[in-house]
Write an enzyme that holds these catalytic residues in place. Structure first.
Site: not given
Ligand code: BES
Ligand code: MN
Length: 452
Positions: A89, A91, A122, A153-154, A158, A419
């Site tokens: 992704h 974003d 990320d 994705e973040e 939707e 994040h």
């Molecule tokens: N890359 C992350 C998922 C992830 C989290 C991988 C922890 C490895 C360790 C992904 O981009 C993400 O953060 N997804 C969001 C999705 C949500 C907004 C629907 C999340 O998990 O907060």
């Molecule tokens: Mn991610």
């Protein structure tokens, strides 16, 4: 022509400086899909990704299905070869507390072998791992490829389901590689085989028609902030386990995650205890978690001596594999309404959600991945891990393409701080991830021989 491991390695290494420069270019574009951020920037980010893909693939399109722009790039499979879909992704999360960043979030900066910046890990490095693998083969790819880079994705993806349905024929693949997870440690690669789902929601509390003098009314009158705090406190029991009934709870495969290591990676302060019960991997990957992400309230430096009439919290519920976002939301909503302190008005509204998933790690695609990762990490086999975070794309994709093998790889490591402020990418591990993905394409091609 089939390339040897040494040839693939040389090709990936030769391209690394260019890959690094393009990664920095992507980091400079702050494409945030959250409501309230400029959607044009996400569009610019999609344009930049499309331009990179045009350098390696003959067909590239920017697509949209009511949400933010995604990019689809394709190169048809050579006769008899499988097709691999590469997902990432473009974003990113908002930068958050800017004062906690040591350098500008959208100005890529290298320090001690790591590249700092929002999205550095990320998931802009995920995009670049795909590009690096493709550049290593040029026009002579051993497999067909579809690259799918989404732009929301973040923010819960939707419009993803609509996109997948609309472009279903373009996205059909035998194997999909999702470069959006984490490795187990520096020097130890991982394949992710389970992810939690997510339900983000707002909790609104109202106790008063209007703000009143805190001395004139305080005592008998409950202010909305105190009331909200009491309500949020009911979400956990005294041990710190989630107290909401009706959420699925499971247990993880026996992988040891030493408590001391976990505490250190989390940055937990000495003397602060972990919450909940059971093994760390169960709590992290297979049990629900509820956290408060933010509260709308008067900032302290300008808060008057007044009782606050309304308050809002944003909560995030991580749900275990096997749970369902819709029923989990209902369970949390019912819990909060039932526990409304002092007759306060409580309203719970969903922001966005995403389903959890479990991935079967058997079959030729996984064998190919294990071989490719072990080669890229000098003989260290990948560990199978769960992830407490979420990637909504996976469950949606599993539903639409039940026969595709799914490999969840990643460029993050335990210190990536995705994040958070000072997110970063370990450049040495990134180089390995690029090589692993290039080798994976070759391994998949080899193992599909004779399977049509
Ligand atoms: N890359 C992350 C998922 C992830 C989290 C991988 C922890 C490895 C360790 C992904 O981009 C993400 O953060 N997804 C969001 C999705 C949500 C907004 C629907 C999340 O998990 O907060
Ligand atoms: Mn991610």
């Amino acid at each position: 022509m089939r390339r040897s491991v040494a040839q693939v390695r040389a090709a990936v290494e030769a391209n690394l400086p260019g890959v690094r420069a393009d990664l920095e270019r992507l980091i400079r574009i702050p494409g945030i899909a959250f409501a309230g951020f400029d959607a044009d920037v996400v569009r610019r980010s999609a344009d930049a990704v499309a331009e990179l893909l045009r350098g390696v693939l003959p067909e590239v399109r920017i697509v949209q299905a009511g949400g933010h722009h995604a990019v689809i790039g394709r190169r048809p499979a050579p006769p008899g070869a499988p097709t691999v879909l590469l997902y990432a992704h473009h974003d990113v999360q908002p930068p958050g507390d800017r004062s906690a960043w040591l350098t500008e979030p959208f100005e890529p900066t290298e320090r001690e072998g790591r590249l700092y910046g929002r999205g550095a890990a990320d998931d802009k490095a995920g995009i670049m791992a795909h590009v690096a693998a493709l550049r290593a083969f040029g026009d002579d790819l051993p497999v067909g490829v579809v690259v799918f880079v989404e732009g929301e994705e973040e923010f819960g993806s939707e419009s993803l389901e609509a996109l997948l349905r609309q472009y279903r024929d373009d996205l059909t693949a035998d194997v999909i590689v999702i470069a959006d997870s984490s490795n187990w440690d520096i020097g130890v690669p991982a394949l992710t085989t389970s992810l939690r789902g997510i339900v983000n929601a707002f909790v609104d509390v109202q106790t008063l028609d209007h703000a009143v003098h805190s001395g004139g009314y305080g005592g008998p009158v409950p202010d909305a902030l105190t009331t909200l705090c009491r309500l949020l406190a009911t979400l956990h029991d005294d041990a710190g386990d989630v107290a909401v009934e009706g959420l699925v709870r499971g247990s993880a495969a026996p992988l040891d995650y030493p408590v001391q290591r976990f505490r250190a990676e989390a940055g937990l302060l000495d003397g602060v205890s972990l919450i909940g019960t059971g093994r760390i991997v169960d709590r992290l990957w297979m049990k629900p978690a509820i956290s408060v992400l933010g509260i709308d309230a008067p900032p302290t430096h300008e808060a008057p001596n007044a009782l606050v009439p309304t308050a809002r919290a944003k909560i995030s519920v991580r749900i275990a594999p096997g749970d369902d976002p819709k029923s989990a939301f209902q369970a949390v909503q019912a819990h909060l309404e039932r526990h409304a302190p002092w007759g306060a008005r409580v309203q719970v509204t969903r922001e966005h959600d995403g389903a959890p998933c479990v991935i079967d790690s058997t079959g030729p695609a996984f064998d190919a991945a294990r071989a490719a990762f072990a080669a890229a990490w000098d003989g260290t086999e990948p560990v199978e891990i769960g992830i407490g975070g979420s990637i909504p794309f996976i469950a949606t994709f599993q539903e639409l393409f039940p026969d595709a093998a799914i490999l969840v790889t990643g460029v993050e490591d335990p210190d990536s701080r995705a994040h958070g402020p000072n997110e970063s990418l370990h450049l040495g591990e990134f180089a390995r991830a690029c090589l692993a993905e290039a080798l994976l394409l070759q391994e998949v091609a080899d193992r599909w021989g004779g399977r049509g």
